[in-house]
Every structure is written in C-alpha cells, then in structure tokens.
Design an enzyme around this catalytic site. Structure first.
Site, mmCIF file in Angstrom:
data_model
loop_
_atom_site.group_PDB
_atom_site.id
_atom_site.type_symbol
_atom_site.label_atom_id
_atom_site.label_comp_id
_atom_site.label_asym_id
_atom_site.label_seq_id
_atom_site.Cartn_x
_atom_site.Cartn_y
_atom_site.Cartn_z
ATOM 1 N N LYS A 74 0.861 -1.194 0.000
ATOM 2 C CA LYS A 74 0.000 0.000 0.000
ATOM 3 C C LYS A 74 0.894 1.239 0.000
ATOM 4 O O LYS A 74 1.931 1.251 0.672
ATOM 5 C CB LYS A 74 -0.874 -0.073 1.252
ATOM 6 C CG LYS A 74 -1.956 0.969 1.409
ATOM 7 C CD LYS A 74 -2.764 0.663 2.687
ATOM 8 C CE LYS A 74 -3.893 1.607 2.933
ATOM 9 N NZ LYS A 74 -4.662 1.222 4.156
ATOM 10 N N SER A 149 -9.553 0.827 3.372
ATOM 11 C CA SER A 149 -8.773 1.735 2.551
ATOM 12 C C SER A 149 -7.717 1.035 1.694
ATOM 13 O O SER A 149 -7.205 1.623 0.748
ATOM 14 C CB SER A 149 -8.066 2.785 3.426
ATOM 15 O OG SER A 149 -7.174 2.153 4.332
ATOM 16 N N SER A 173 -9.627 -1.653 7.426
ATOM 17 C CA SER A 173 -9.081 -1.359 6.100
ATOM 18 C C SER A 173 -8.284 -2.481 5.439
ATOM 19 O O SER A 173 -7.897 -2.350 4.280
ATOM 20 C CB SER A 173 -8.218 -0.101 6.152
ATOM 21 O OG SER A 173 -9.033 1.033 6.249
#
Lengths: 461, 58
Positions: A74, A149, A173
């Site tokens: 990420k 997320s 997330s």
C-alpha cells in the site's frame, strides 16, 4: 497459484523468479488500466531484484518461502527512493530515505517488490475512490468498489497481479477489501507488526497486515513481518511462533463462538446465507459452535470512532490550512475531529479500557469468534448508501460496523472468503481471537479453507 | 443538540459554515450514542492512552 505453490515451482526450476515477475508485470500492464490498483509500478527495480533472487537460489542461498515471490505494498509504507503518497497530494514529494520495517522484512525474506498500491486517500475511508489518483475497481466486477482503505491491495491480489500485498487496518481497512475482493486479509494483534515507516492515520488504532489468496500465504507473510521493533513504541515483545498452520490442521474440539446479536443483524441476505453456511460446514468439520453473548459492540464502535476522529485530525491538522488538498469525504471527517473536545477523547480511551476488560471475559467460554466480515458485498463505485434489513445506511458506517471494534480492542482478526452473492460478488467471514493468538485464527481459517469454505478464483486471475 | 457552528467559531477554526452544516448530523448522531456511555464511567477507570492489546486478560 498461491505463494506456496509458486515457491515450490521456483525450487524445482519449473520457472525462474524473473519469469514469475515478468508474468506479474504483464498482468499489471493488462489489468491496471481498468482496476487502477497501482499508483507506482517499479518494473525495472523488480526485475533486478528477481535476477538477484534467481542468482541467490542457484547459489544455494534460499531465503525462505517468500524468496522470488512478487508482492506490492500500500502506498503509505515508506520505500527507500520510491515516492510514498498515502494517496494524497500532501505527500506528493515524499521520497523516503528508508524502508518501513515491514517492507525491509519482506525484502530480507527475498520477496520481489512490484510497486505501490492505490488506496483511499490517507487511508481514511472504505471506498478507495481516490480523488487524486482515481478510483480503484473491483476485479470481480469493475463497476463495484474493492473496499478500502487498502483497496489497491485487495484488487491486486484478487486479480493475480501479485501474490501478496501489505495493507493497514485502522477500522477494517484490511478486512473490508479482503471481504469485497474475495481474498484473505489478516489484521494481527496491535503491536504484533511494527508500524515504523508507515504514514499514520490513528496511532492507537493502526495495524499492519497482509492480504493474500490463501490463509497459509497470509501466515507466511506474517512470519516475515512479525516481531519486536524498538523503533515502534507500541511494538510488542510477545514471542513470535511459526504461524503457518500444519497440513491437515483441524478445528475438532475447538469452541467457536457464534455471537448472533449485533453481528447477525441488518445483513445482506446473501452474506447471511454464506456465513451461516460456512459456520455449519465448520461444525461438520468437528468444531463446537457455541452461541455467545458479547458486550455492547455499538458502544465500542462509538468509542472507536471518537478515538479515530480525534487522532486523525491531530495527525493531519498541520495540513488543514490548505483545505483544497483533501477530498470532500476526508475533509468532512477531519473537520468533525477538530470539533470534538479533548474530554471526549479521554472518555473514549477510558471506555476502551473498560470494554477491553469486559470483552476479555468472552475468551473464558470460547476459543475464537466467527462473524461476517462485512454486512454487505461490494457497493457500486460512487454509492454512498446501502440498504440493509430495510434500513438505508451510510455505506462507510455500514461497512465498518462488524470490524471496527477489533481495532479498539486490538484483537487479531482474519477475513476469509466464504461464498459468492447472487450477482457473483465475494462474501467475507471474520475470525477473531484473543490477543496474540494469530496462530489459532489462522489454523481455524486454514481448516475451513481445506474443508471447502471458499470461492473459485476471481475470473480475471 | 450542540451548536457546532458556535463551537467552531469559539475554537477559532476556519471551517466554512456550509461544511459545518454538512457534518453536524454525523456529530449529533455520534454524540447521542457516546454521551450515555460516558455517564457510566467510574473515576478509577483510567484512559488507555498507551494502548496494549494484552493489558486486560480474563
């Protein structure tokens, strides 16, 4: 193909790490224009790394099961010499001069890093419809959100672009994109994996963990990234173990808690059917399924939201002088946090201690809990509300409803796919354990996976 | 119901009035759930400011 299968093939010289990496880069080239899972692809660096891992293997320097395996992280993990945006223009010029702890651990384990994954802006939301880098799309149906997320992480793993991805989880997330994209997602215990070199959102709620295509793959990644790091003040000295479940592991004799109240209210019908089916299958595999009462989870969500709003606004306040840098949903949350009094933040942390104490009682009657991961399947991109049990709900609050409390409690929680909805979208199931019992929940997940709980590969994978 | 516009003004925050209006329903809903929980806290319940997941075992 899983990490374990790829690792075995690499050692039998059925293909090389360069070939594996080239194939993964080919898939990124093919699917990323639609899925938008990557913000940065580091193709040249990845191929150099792959060449080195091939040379190491040929010379007998085997760094373990992640050696030569294509992965990505990420875009809020610091990566030396590679831009790290956290999905925000605030960090448009941030090129770190060191790697995050988890990234350096993966590199030491021989993993080949393919790049940085798209995400919800600043990790503060669940849609991954990023206003600055474009919306991430769900590989199962590109009209739908991958969740967030860590949406790029879920999409890239599900679409077969990488074998594993790192994500972060502050209120679901990792588990939400895992649920929506049909991957495995593990949020370890708070303190199990260092947050050093990760752009923070909420210091006391942020967790680092993997998304993978199988439970044992998640355990392999956890083996690499778990452990004490003096650079993270919250990093635990709790001993690490080999987290990979044995072949033929079983749930026989385990007491698995089934918290019907709260966790089975206001669910999408397909979600309820799939999760109840998986629980019945687990019982057939020998587990004792026990109804269990849990403390007030809605209250925990309220305390968790209070802490998140306050910590995130404190974290990002220095940047709020220029409001144009934020998307409207993130800005709305940051404004909310600035309006809350300090006393409420302190009260929320007091409630957290009380709730942690109350919840600990659950473990005297069961070994772990099984719940749905999300009450819904992936909403369409741009959808702001979802109808569940006849109620129209805000999509963010609905989607985080069953996962947020585990961040407040810091408990390890695993999301695994357990079925498909009538329109072919994945359904996720959550397994929650006592603090530092990742090995237990991974064992339960692997036994369920071995016992037939799961979904077919994503059509594009 | 709290007057969030006044609170923003008193705190010297430069949040435009229309934005305060947009977030007021969320803040009110959270306050409505949160306030009763706080009433039940006892003085000896200290905040978990340096949070550790294994602090409270059964």
């Amino acid at each position: 193909m899983t990490i374990r299968e790829a690792a075995e093939a690499l050692r039998h010289r059925r293909f090389s790490a360069v070939e594996l990496t080239t194939a993964a880069l080919g898939r990124i080239e093919r699917f990323n224009p639609v899925l938008n899972a990557f913000i940065t692809v580091t193709a040249e660096q990845a191929l150099n790394q792959a060449r080195q891992t091939d040379a190491d293997l040929a010379a007998g320097r085997d760094r373990g099961p992640l050696h030569g395996i294509p992965i990505a992280v990420k875009d809020l993990f610091y990566t030396r010499g590679i831009r790290t945006t956290a999905g925000s223009p605030i960090y448009r010029n941030l090129v770190p001069d060191y790697d995050a702890f988890a990234v350096s651990r993966l590199e030491a384990a021989g993993a080949v890093m393919l790049g940085k994954l798209n995400m919800h802006e600043l990790a503060y939301g669940i849609t991954s419809a990023n206003p600055h880098f474009g919306a991430v799309r769900n590989p199962w149906n590109a009209k739908h959100s991958p969740g967030g997320s860590s949406g790029g992480s879920g999409a890239a793993v599900a679409a077969g672009m990488v074998y594993a991805a790192l994500g972060t989880d502050t209120g679901g997330s990792i588990r939400i994109p895992a649920s929506f994209c049909g991957t495995v997602g593990l949020k370890p215990t708070y303190g199990r994996v260092s947050r050093h070199g990760v752009v923070p959102l909420s210091w006391s709620l942020d967790h680092v963990g993997p998304l993978t295509r199988s439970v044992r793959d998640a355990a392999l990644v956890l083996n690499a990234i778990a452990g004490h790091d003096p650079a993270d003040g919250a990093s635990s000295r709790h001993p690490t173990v080999d987290f990979v479940p044995d072949e033929g592991c079983s749930v026989r004799g385990l007491r698995i808690g089934f918290p019907e109240s709260f966790f089975f209210e206001r669910l999408d019908t397909d979600v309820e059917l799939c999760v109840r089916g998986a629980i019945a299958r687990t019982e057939a595999l020998g587990a004792e399924i026990k109804p269990v009462k849990v403390p007030d989870m809605a209250a925990m969500n309220a305390a968790g939201r209070m802490i998140l709003l306050c910590e995130a606004s404190a974290m990002l306040e220095p940047h709020l002088a220029d409001r144009s840098q934020f998307g409207p949903d993130v800005l709305a949350l940051l404004d909310q946090g600035r309006l809350l009094p300090a006393t409420d933040y302190i009260h929320a942390q007091r409630l957290r201690r009380q709730m942690q104490r109350e919840f600990a009682q659950v473990w005297s009657s069961v070994d772990c809990l099984v719940t749905p991961a999300t009450p819904n399947t992936a909403p369409r991109v741009g959808e702001n509300t979802v109808k569940l049990g006849g109620h129209e709900e805000d999509v963010r609050l609905a989607t985080t409803r069953l996962v947020r409390s585990m961040n407040l409690l810091g408990l390890p929680a695993l999301s695994i796919p357990c079925g498909l909805s009538d329109i072919g979208l994945p359904v996720g199931l959550q397994i929650v354990g006592p603090p530092f019992e990742e090995a237990l929940i991974l064992r339960v997940g692997a036994a369920m996976e071995d016992g037939g709980v799961g979904i077919p590969p994503c059509p594009v994978a | 119901m709290k007057d969030w516009t006044l609170i923003a003004k008193a705190a010297g925050l430069d949040i435009p009035a229309k934005d305060v209006g947009r977030i007021a329903p969320s803040l009110n809903a959270l306050d409505e759930t949160f306030r009763p929980l706080v009433r039940n806290l006892t003085p000896e319940m200290e905040p978990a400011l340096s949070f550790r997941a294994d602090q409270e075992r059964a």
